[in-house]
Design a protein around this motif. Structure first.
Motif, mmCIF file in Angstrom:
data_model
loop_
_atom_site.group_PDB
_atom_site.id
_atom_site.type_symbol
_atom_site.label_atom_id
_atom_site.label_comp_id
_atom_site.label_asym_id
_atom_site.label_seq_id
_atom_site.Cartn_x
_atom_site.Cartn_y
_atom_site.Cartn_z
ATOM 1 N N GLN A 58 67.554 67.029 34.802
ATOM 2 C CA GLN A 58 66.246 66.551 34.334
ATOM 3 C C GLN A 58 65.432 66.050 35.527
ATOM 4 O OE1 GLN A 58 66.576 63.865 30.990
ATOM 5 N NE2 GLN A 58 68.227 65.060 30.044
ATOM 6 N N VAL A 59 65.075 67.002 36.388
ATOM 7 C CA VAL A 59 64.450 66.647 37.661
ATOM 8 C C VAL A 59 63.035 66.114 37.497
ATOM 9 C CG1 VAL A 59 65.852 68.236 39.012
ATOM 10 C CG2 VAL A 59 63.735 69.054 37.952
ATOM 11 N N TRP A 60 62.410 66.336 36.331
ATOM 12 C CA TRP A 60 61.055 65.826 36.160
ATOM 13 C C TRP A 60 61.006 64.297 36.226
ATOM 14 C CZ3 TRP A 60 63.826 67.714 31.869
ATOM 15 C CH2 TRP A 60 64.112 66.765 30.878
ATOM 16 N N ARG A 61 62.148 63.671 36.012
ATOM 17 C CA ARG A 61 62.200 62.213 36.036
ATOM 18 C C ARG A 61 61.951 61.655 37.435
ATOM 19 N NH1 ARG A 61 64.460 59.887 31.413
ATOM 20 N NH2 ARG A 61 65.317 61.404 29.911
ATOM 21 N N LEU A 62 62.041 62.501 38.455
ATOM 22 C CA LEU A 62 61.740 62.047 39.817
ATOM 23 C C LEU A 62 60.284 61.611 39.956
ATOM 24 C CD1 LEU A 62 63.680 64.722 41.912
ATOM 25 C CD2 LEU A 62 64.201 62.276 41.758
ATOM 26 N N VAL A 63 59.404 62.167 39.120
ATOM 27 C CA VAL A 63 57.984 61.818 39.192
ATOM 28 C C VAL A 63 57.433 61.297 37.870
ATOM 29 C CG1 VAL A 63 57.498 63.438 41.080
ATOM 30 C CG2 VAL A 63 57.314 64.210 38.701
ATOM 31 N N SER A 64 58.096 61.612 36.745
ATOM 32 C CA SER A 64 57.536 61.213 35.451
ATOM 33 C C SER A 64 57.514 59.698 35.279
ATOM 34 C CB SER A 64 58.339 61.857 34.309
ATOM 35 O OG SER A 64 59.692 61.426 34.320
ATOM 36 N N TRP A 65 58.363 58.969 35.998
ATOM 37 C CA TRP A 65 58.384 57.517 35.870
ATOM 38 C C TRP A 65 57.091 56.889 36.379
ATOM 39 C CZ3 TRP A 65 58.140 54.278 40.172
ATOM 40 C CH2 TRP A 65 58.346 54.888 41.414
ATOM 41 N N TRP A 66 56.301 57.645 37.152
ATOM 42 C CA TRP A 66 55.007 57.140 37.603
ATOM 43 C C TRP A 66 54.090 56.823 36.424
ATOM 44 C CZ3 TRP A 66 53.571 61.335 41.813
ATOM 45 C CH2 TRP A 66 54.573 61.349 42.807
ATOM 46 N N LEU A 67 54.323 57.489 35.282
ATOM 47 C CA LEU A 67 53.454 57.319 34.123
ATOM 48 C C LEU A 67 53.838 56.120 33.255
ATOM 49 C CD1 LEU A 67 53.210 61.056 32.981
ATOM 50 C CD2 LEU A 67 51.502 59.753 34.269
ATOM 51 N N ILE A 68 54.955 55.482 33.537
ATOM 52 C CA ILE A 68 55.382 54.358 32.706
ATOM 53 C C ILE A 68 54.497 53.153 32.998
ATOM 54 C CG2 ILE A 68 57.249 52.736 32.235
ATOM 55 C CD1 ILE A 68 59.224 54.926 32.806
ATOM 56 N N PRO A 69 53.771 52.654 32.003
ATOM 57 C CA PRO A 69 52.910 51.481 32.240
ATOM 58 C C PRO A 69 53.751 50.237 32.448
ATOM 59 C CG PRO A 69 52.906 52.079 29.916
ATOM 60 C CD PRO A 69 53.678 53.141 30.625
ATOM 61 N N PRO A 70 53.407 49.422 33.431
ATOM 62 C CA PRO A 70 54.235 48.243 33.724
ATOM 63 C C PRO A 70 54.104 47.134 32.706
ATOM 64 C CG PRO A 70 52.314 48.296 35.156
ATOM 65 C CD PRO A 70 52.309 49.580 34.383
ATOM 66 N N THR A 71 52.930 47.001 32.093
ATOM 67 C CA THR A 71 52.698 45.931 31.119
ATOM 68 C C THR A 71 51.866 46.480 29.976
ATOM 69 O OG1 THR A 71 50.689 45.241 32.297
ATOM 70 C CG2 THR A 71 52.749 44.135 32.892
ATOM 71 N N GLY A 72 51.743 45.661 28.922
ATOM 72 C CA GLY A 72 50.852 46.034 27.834
ATOM 73 C C GLY A 72 49.403 45.978 28.298
ATOM 74 N N ILE A 73 48.554 46.704 27.629
ATOM 75 C CA ILE A 73 47.156 46.759 28.024
ATOM 76 C C ILE A 73 46.390 45.610 27.375
ATOM 77 C CG2 ILE A 73 46.564 48.375 26.152
ATOM 78 C CD1 ILE A 73 44.541 49.633 28.159
ATOM 79 N N ASP A 74 45.677 44.853 28.206
ATOM 80 C CA ASP A 74 44.834 43.758 27.738
ATOM 81 C C ASP A 74 43.737 43.552 28.763
ATOM 82 O OD1 ASP A 74 46.113 42.464 29.857
ATOM 83 O OD2 ASP A 74 47.566 41.499 28.550
ATOM 84 N N ILE A 75 42.959 42.506 28.603
ATOM 85 C CA ILE A 75 41.830 42.266 29.499
ATOM 86 C C ILE A 75 42.302 42.019 30.924
ATOM 87 C CG2 ILE A 75 41.803 39.811 28.938
ATOM 88 C CD1 ILE A 75 38.784 42.068 29.871
ATOM 89 N N PHE A 76 43.459 41.356 31.088
ATOM 90 C CA PHE A 76 43.972 41.087 32.427
ATOM 91 C C PHE A 76 44.437 42.374 33.110
ATOM 92 C CE2 PHE A 76 44.592 37.088 30.086
ATOM 93 C CZ PHE A 76 43.863 36.234 30.910
#
Length: 312
Positions: free
Chosen positions: A59-77
């Motif tokens: 599953q080599v796509w995981r070498l770059v697909s993790w770039w899309l994981i958002p670090p936090t929930g989306i809010d004003i901050f």
């Protein structure tokens, strides 16, 4: 800088322009995927996560697909954070150039992957299978630290009211990272090791980049050629000074101590900052460089090399 300069001459044409904008787009895409998955009761992070064991299974796509994981929930901050990172990253792109900025960012991404594999092979910890999702949060933080190291005296408004030099914000960030690691470590040793690895590997580019790019202030052959052409055009080789900006033209500075000692020879300024007008006669410790992005041979002191407006 010699190594990076050589690499830039060879591969600089392949650098990605406006990389900061693409980084912000990965955040946007990650949030969209996360919301779509949440609406369908699917955690898309399980398909995107950086998992060394699954990568080794094909599953080599995981070498770059993790770039899309958002670090936090989306809010004003989060929106404010993305806006600030975009501004700081854009300034760094213009200051360092596309190639060096690309190296800085991709080094952080590369070392994050290396850190995950080091954890897997040394401690048997697969962060993906343990649902410890590596993200680009700390890589994005390196943009802020890079800006703080480049412009330490630049001020930012704390709480939108209090001006504080950005270097102090960077110091606070470093202490907060240490506090964060210790907090996770007290909760779980395994989790603490994972977070420490993520922080160190993501910010390794910050340390290595500035270690490799310590400016030796030695001019390359092309820079010496620009300097010599500049001197011929401005007349400094004929014994008088002519400013790069006609509006700032002035008579050469004379070393008064030379006359006081009875020596009638005069010292002519060779270097001249096109912004503040200082020369090496004002301060022998000043360093001067030519700006390759300005149209014409414009020389700047170390205080204005990265902060002047480029002459187009």
């Amino acid at each position: 800088m010699n190594f990076l300069s050589k690499m830039e001459r060879k591969f600089g044409r392949f650098a990605i322009s406006h990389l900061t904008a693409y980084i912000i787009l990965t955040y946007v895409a990650g949030y969209l995927l996360y919301m779509i998955g949440a609406a369908n009761k699917i955690d898309v992070r399980d398909w995107l996560a950086l998992s060394p064991s699954l990568i080794l299974q094909g599953q080599v796509w995981r070498l770059v697909s993790w770039w899309l994981i958002p670090p936090t929930g989306i809010d004003i901050f989060t929106l404010i954070m993305l806006f600030v990172y975009y501004q700081l990253g854009t300034v760094l792109e213009r200051t360092w150039g596309d190639f060096l900025y690309n190296v800085y960012i991709f080094m952080g991404l590369f070392f994050t992957v290396i850190g995950a594999f080091v954890l897997y092979f040394t401690a048997g910890i697969d962060v993906g299978l343990m649902r410890i999702f590596f993200s680009t949060y700390y890589v994005s933080l390196s943009i802020f630290l890079g800006f703080a190291m480049t412009f330490p005296e630049q001020q930012m408004l704390f709480m939108f009211l209090i001006p504080i030099r950005i270097k102090w914000f960077a110091v606070l960030d470093v202490f907060y990272l240490l506090y964060e690691v210790l907090t996770y470590w007290r909760y779980s040793t395994t989790l603490g090791i994972c977070v420490l690895t993520m922080v160190v590997s993501s910010l390794a580019s910050t340390i290595l980049f500035f270690f490799m790019s310590k400016r030796s202030f030695r001019l390359s052959r092309s820079q010496r050629k620009v300097r010599d052409n500049y001197r011929r055009q401005t007349g400094t080789e004929r014994g008088f000074w002519k400013s790069a900006n006609p509006a700032q033209a002035r008579e050469p500075k004379v070393d008064r101590t030379t006359f006081a000692a009875g020596n009638r020879g005069t010292k002519i300024a060779i270097h001249h900052c096109a912004v503040c007008g200082r020369t090496e006669l004002d301060d022998p410790n000043l360093e001067f460089r030519f700006c390759t992005k300005c149209n014409g041979n414009y020389e700047y002191c170390q205080d204005h090399l990265y902060t002047h407006n480029h002459v187009q």
